[in-house]
Write a protein that holds these residues in place. Sequence first.
Motif, PDB file in Angstrom:
ATOM      1  N   SER A 168       0.857  -1.186   0.000  1.00 45.70           N
ATOM      2  CA  SER A 168       0.000   0.000   0.000  1.00 45.70           C
ATOM      3  C   SER A 168       0.896   1.240   0.000  1.00 45.70           C
ATOM      4  O   SER A 168       1.961   1.254   0.623  1.00 45.70           O
ATOM      5  N   SER A 169       0.448   2.279  -0.704  1.00 39.16           N
ATOM      6  CA  SER A 169       1.322   3.432  -0.846  1.00 39.16           C
ATOM      7  C   SER A 169       0.501   4.674  -1.166  1.00 39.16           C
ATOM      8  O   SER A 169      -0.671   4.584  -1.550  1.00 39.16           O
ATOM      9  N   MET A 170       1.136   5.831  -1.028  1.00 36.21           N
ATOM     10  CA  MET A 170       0.550   7.094  -1.444  1.00 36.21           C
ATOM     11  C   MET A 170       1.117   7.445  -2.812  1.00 36.21           C
ATOM     12  O   MET A 170       2.320   7.672  -2.948  1.00 36.21           O
ATOM     13  N   ARG A 171       0.245   7.468  -3.792  1.00 36.31           N
ATOM     14  CA  ARG A 171       0.698   7.712  -5.176  1.00 36.31           C
ATOM     15  C   ARG A 171       0.868   9.198  -5.438  1.00 36.31           C
ATOM     16  O   ARG A 171       0.007  10.002  -5.123  1.00 36.31           O
ATOM     17  N   GLN A 172       1.996   9.532  -6.052  1.00 38.01           N
ATOM     18  CA  GLN A 172       2.249  10.903  -6.480  1.00 38.01           C
ATOM     19  C   GLN A 172       2.233  10.966  -8.007  1.00 38.01           C
ATOM     20  O   GLN A 172       2.708  10.043  -8.672  1.00 38.01           O
ATOM     21  N   PRO A 173       1.727  12.063  -8.583  1.00 35.74           N
ATOM     22  CA  PRO A 173       1.652  12.168 -10.055  1.00 35.74           C
ATOM     23  C   PRO A 173       3.003  12.567 -10.639  1.00 35.74           C
ATOM     24  O   PRO A 173       3.188  13.685 -11.129  1.00 35.74           O
ATOM     25  N   THR A 174       3.962  11.658 -10.596  1.00 35.73           N
ATOM     26  CA  THR A 174       5.353  11.984 -10.925  1.00 35.73           C
ATOM     27  C   THR A 174       5.515  12.523 -12.346  1.00 35.73           C
ATOM     28  O   THR A 174       6.155  13.558 -12.562  1.00 35.73           O
ATOM     29  N   HIS A 175       4.972  11.804 -13.313  1.00 31.67           N
ATOM     30  CA  HIS A 175       5.146  12.211 -14.708  1.00 31.67           C
ATOM     31  C   HIS A 175       4.495  13.570 -14.947  1.00 31.67           C
ATOM     32  O   HIS A 175       5.050  14.442 -15.631  1.00 31.67           O
ATOM     33  N   GLN A 176       3.318  13.764 -14.361  1.00 32.66           N
ATOM     34  CA  GLN A 176       2.608  15.038 -14.513  1.00 32.66           C
ATOM     35  C   GLN A 176       3.371  16.175 -13.841  1.00 32.66           C
ATOM     36  O   GLN A 176       3.411  17.304 -14.350  1.00 32.66           O
ATOM     37  N   LEU A 177       3.963  15.899 -12.696  1.00 29.50           N
ATOM     38  CA  LEU A 177       4.813  16.894 -12.035  1.00 29.50           C
ATOM     39  C   LEU A 177       5.889  17.398 -12.999  1.00 29.50           C
ATOM     40  O   LEU A 177       6.105  18.608 -13.137  1.00 29.50           O
ATOM     41  N   GLY A 178       6.568  16.450 -13.634  1.00 29.69           N
ATOM     42  CA  GLY A 178       7.650  16.812 -14.549  1.00 29.69           C
ATOM     43  C   GLY A 178       7.163  17.585 -15.759  1.00 29.69           C
ATOM     44  O   GLY A 178       7.773  18.583 -16.166  1.00 29.69           O
ATOM     45  N   ARG A 179       6.070  17.129 -16.345  1.00 31.51           N
ATOM     46  CA  ARG A 179       5.556  17.775 -17.561  1.00 31.51           C
ATOM     47  C   ARG A 179       5.125  19.216 -17.270  1.00 31.51           C
ATOM     48  O   ARG A 179       5.463  20.147 -18.015  1.00 31.51           O
ATOM     49  N   ILE A 180       4.366  19.409 -16.214  1.00 37.38           N
ATOM     50  CA  ILE A 180       3.843  20.745 -15.929  1.00 37.38           C
ATOM     51  C   ILE A 180       4.969  21.690 -15.536  1.00 37.38           C
ATOM     52  O   ILE A 180       4.983  22.863 -15.930  1.00 37.38           O
ATOM     53  N   ALA A 181       5.941  21.201 -14.771  1.00 37.41           N
ATOM     54  CA  ALA A 181       7.086  22.037 -14.414  1.00 37.41           C
ATOM     55  C   ALA A 181       7.828  22.490 -15.668  1.00 37.41           C
ATOM     56  O   ALA A 181       8.261  23.648 -15.769  1.00 37.41           O
ATOM     57  N   THR A 182       7.964  21.601 -16.636  1.00 38.35           N
ATOM     58  CA  THR A 182       8.647  21.948 -17.885  1.00 38.35           C
ATOM     59  C   THR A 182       7.850  22.980 -18.672  1.00 38.35           C
ATOM     60  O   THR A 182       8.412  23.936 -19.227  1.00 38.35           O
ATOM     61  N   GLU A 183       6.543  22.807 -18.730  1.00 40.01           N
ATOM     62  CA  GLU A 183       5.711  23.785 -19.435  1.00 40.01           C
ATOM     63  C   GLU A 183       5.829  25.165 -18.792  1.00 40.01           C
ATOM     64  O   GLU A 183       5.878  26.188 -19.488  1.00 40.01           O
ATOM     65  N   LEU A 184       5.903  25.206 -17.463  1.00 31.75           N
ATOM     66  CA  LEU A 184       6.035  26.486 -16.771  1.00 31.75           C
ATOM     67  C   LEU A 184       7.370  27.149 -17.064  1.00 31.75           C
ATOM     68  O   LEU A 184       7.430  28.360 -17.335  1.00 31.75           O
ATOM     69  N   VAL A 185       8.454  26.382 -17.007  1.00 29.60           N
ATOM     70  CA  VAL A 185       9.767  27.003 -17.210  1.00 29.60           C
ATOM     71  C   VAL A 185       9.920  27.460 -18.656  1.00 29.60           C
ATOM     72  O   VAL A 185      10.502  28.532 -18.925  1.00 29.60           O
ATOM     73  N   LEU A 186       9.379  26.709 -19.611  1.00 33.02           N
ATOM     74  CA  LEU A 186       9.494  27.129 -21.007  1.00 33.02           C
ATOM     75  C   LEU A 186       8.610  28.337 -21.303  1.00 33.02           C
ATOM     76  O   LEU A 186       8.978  29.200 -22.108  1.00 33.02           O
ATOM     77  N   ASP A 187       7.467  28.408 -20.660  1.00 26.59           N
ATOM     78  CA  ASP A 187       6.619  29.591 -20.841  1.00 26.59           C
ATOM     79  C   ASP A 187       7.329  30.834 -20.315  1.00 26.59           C
ATOM     80  O   ASP A 187       7.289  31.902 -20.939  1.00 26.59           O
ATOM     81  N   GLU A 188       8.002  30.700 -19.182  1.00 22.32           N
ATOM     82  CA  GLU A 188       8.742  31.835 -18.637  1.00 22.32           C
ATOM     83  C   GLU A 188       9.914  32.209 -19.535  1.00 22.32           C
ATOM     84  O   GLU A 188      10.216  33.399 -19.720  1.00 22.32           O
ATOM     85  N   CYS A 189      10.580  31.189 -20.117  1.00 27.08           N
ATOM     86  CA  CYS A 189      11.708  31.448 -21.015  1.00 27.08           C
ATOM     87  C   CYS A 189      11.261  32.168 -22.285  1.00 27.08           C
ATOM     88  O   CYS A 189      11.896  33.137 -22.729  1.00 27.08           O
ATOM     89  N   GLU A 190      10.176  31.675 -22.880  1.00 32.22           N
ATOM     90  CA  GLU A 190       9.785  32.127 -24.214  1.00 32.22           C
ATOM     91  C   GLU A 190       8.812  33.299 -24.195  1.00 32.22           C
ATOM     92  O   GLU A 190       8.667  34.001 -25.197  1.00 32.22           O
ATOM     93  N   ASN A 191       8.125  33.501 -23.073  1.00 32.88           N
ATOM     94  CA  ASN A 191       7.144  34.585 -22.979  1.00 32.88           C
ATOM     95  C   ASN A 191       7.338  35.379 -21.689  1.00 32.88           C
ATOM     96  O   ASN A 191       6.431  35.458 -20.857  1.00 32.88           O
ATOM     97  N   PRO A 192       8.508  35.980 -21.502  1.00 26.95           N
ATOM     98  CA  PRO A 192       8.790  36.637 -20.220  1.00 26.95           C
ATOM     99  C   PRO A 192       7.859  37.807 -19.913  1.00 26.95           C
ATOM    100  O   PRO A 192       7.583  38.081 -18.740  1.00 26.95           O
ATOM    101  N   GLU A 193       7.349  38.490 -20.946  1.00 27.25           N
ATOM    102  CA  GLU A 193       6.492  39.647 -20.690  1.00 27.25           C
ATOM    103  C   GLU A 193       5.101  39.245 -20.222  1.00 27.25           C
ATOM    104  O   GLU A 193       4.464  39.965 -19.443  1.00 27.25           O
ATOM    105  N   THR A 194       4.616  38.107 -20.704  1.00 22.53           N
ATOM    106  CA  THR A 194       3.241  37.709 -20.377  1.00 22.53           C
ATOM    107  C   THR A 194       3.169  36.564 -19.379  1.00 22.53           C
ATOM    108  O   THR A 194       2.078  36.206 -18.933  1.00 22.53           O
ATOM    109  N   HIS A 195       4.309  35.988 -19.033  1.00 23.39           N
ATOM    110  CA  HIS A 195       4.307  34.823 -18.139  1.00 23.39           C
ATOM    111  C   HIS A 195       3.758  35.179 -16.759  1.00 23.39           C
ATOM    112  O   HIS A 195       4.125  36.196 -16.168  1.00 23.39           O
ATOM    113  N   ALA A 196       2.878  34.327 -16.257  1.00 27.84           N
ATOM    114  CA  ALA A 196       2.331  34.485 -14.903  1.00 27.84           C
ATOM    115  C   ALA A 196       2.847  33.352 -14.029  1.00 27.84           C
ATOM    116  O   ALA A 196       2.651  32.173 -14.342  1.00 27.84           O
ATOM    117  N   HIS A 197       3.511  33.701 -12.945  1.00 28.32           N
ATOM    118  CA  HIS A 197       4.048  32.679 -12.053  1.00 28.32           C
ATOM    119  C   HIS A 197       2.894  31.908 -11.401  1.00 28.32           C
ATOM    120  O   HIS A 197       1.890  32.499 -10.992  1.00 28.32           O
TER     121      HIS A 197
END
Length: 333
Positions: A288-317
């Motif tokens: 028995s275990s507590m499941r964490q959304p590991t793959h989703q964690l990675g994907r969303i973090a990547t989308e956030l960092v790339l949005d900040e990289c490519e759209n610095p003027e409009t990026h919302a933290h």
Amino acid sequence: MTTVSIKDVAARAGVSPGTVSNVLNRPAKVAPATRERVEEAIRELGFVRHGSASTLRAGHSRTLGLSVIDIGNPFFTDVAAGIEDAASERGYAVILGNSAGSRTKEERNLRVLAEQRVRGVLIIPTDEDLSRLDRLREHGISVVLVDHPAHRPDQCAVAVDDVAGGRTAVAHLLARGAGSVAYVSGPLTIRQCLERRQGALAALEAAGLGPDRLRVAEMAAMNARAGEKAAGDLLAGGLPDAVFCANDLLALGVLRALLQAGVRVPGDVMLMGYDDIEFAAASAVSLSSMRQPTHQLGRIATELVLDECENPETHAHQHIMFQPELVARESTR
């Protein structure tokens, strides 16, 4: 040997050099059919772009840096897989650094990433002092915290609610009849370990039980060997009704030691892990275990960092907090 140029690729694919450049640097902006034609020409001609030259022109590379605490833990490799998948889809490569829980090594890795002019950094930090990340931002490198909440508004973070996870895990053990619980943890200086303990105490309080019902075994490491040692200590001091471990590797070590000692799981003691790594379901007694959304964690973090990289003027933290999920198996039935 003749060097193949972007113009050669463009001529073979029947497009402009600018379109080839877009395929290499901004693939999402190119129509799929055109992109496929250009990629086929790249393969046929064996084109390799001059990465250092393009980096000098742009001031940064099409790479991201990733710093994790323990690459030997399947939780972190699953997160890394989500990051790599999302980065690859956007035409980025990922440079991985393993801090092994050492701030000194982490800082050295971050310096190397800055020297490589990575576009952004995703980091699972070793401690709570995050001031060192400001130096990356001063160099124009975007930073996103992974599996760690942000404590300031100008910082993106993707995390999982560890207090809720600890509370849910121990509430499940109490509902199954446990009156006493051992918490096998890594160093409590690690935020996740500390917050899962806080959740465990909250579950006991909600059930009308005192903190003395939680016996804490703080281990120096968070692997199966440390779990085996913890089980030996528990056996010597008298087993509780249930054992809750801060991750599945600890739990698998506890399980192995208990079974070798002739202890029945869950007949004599229930056992709960955390992370729900692949091995949890395949162990001798499914865990028995507590499941964490590991793959989703990675994907969303990547989308956030790339949005900040490519759209610095409009990026919302953003501060994104996921909830862990209880997966009940044989070890608590």
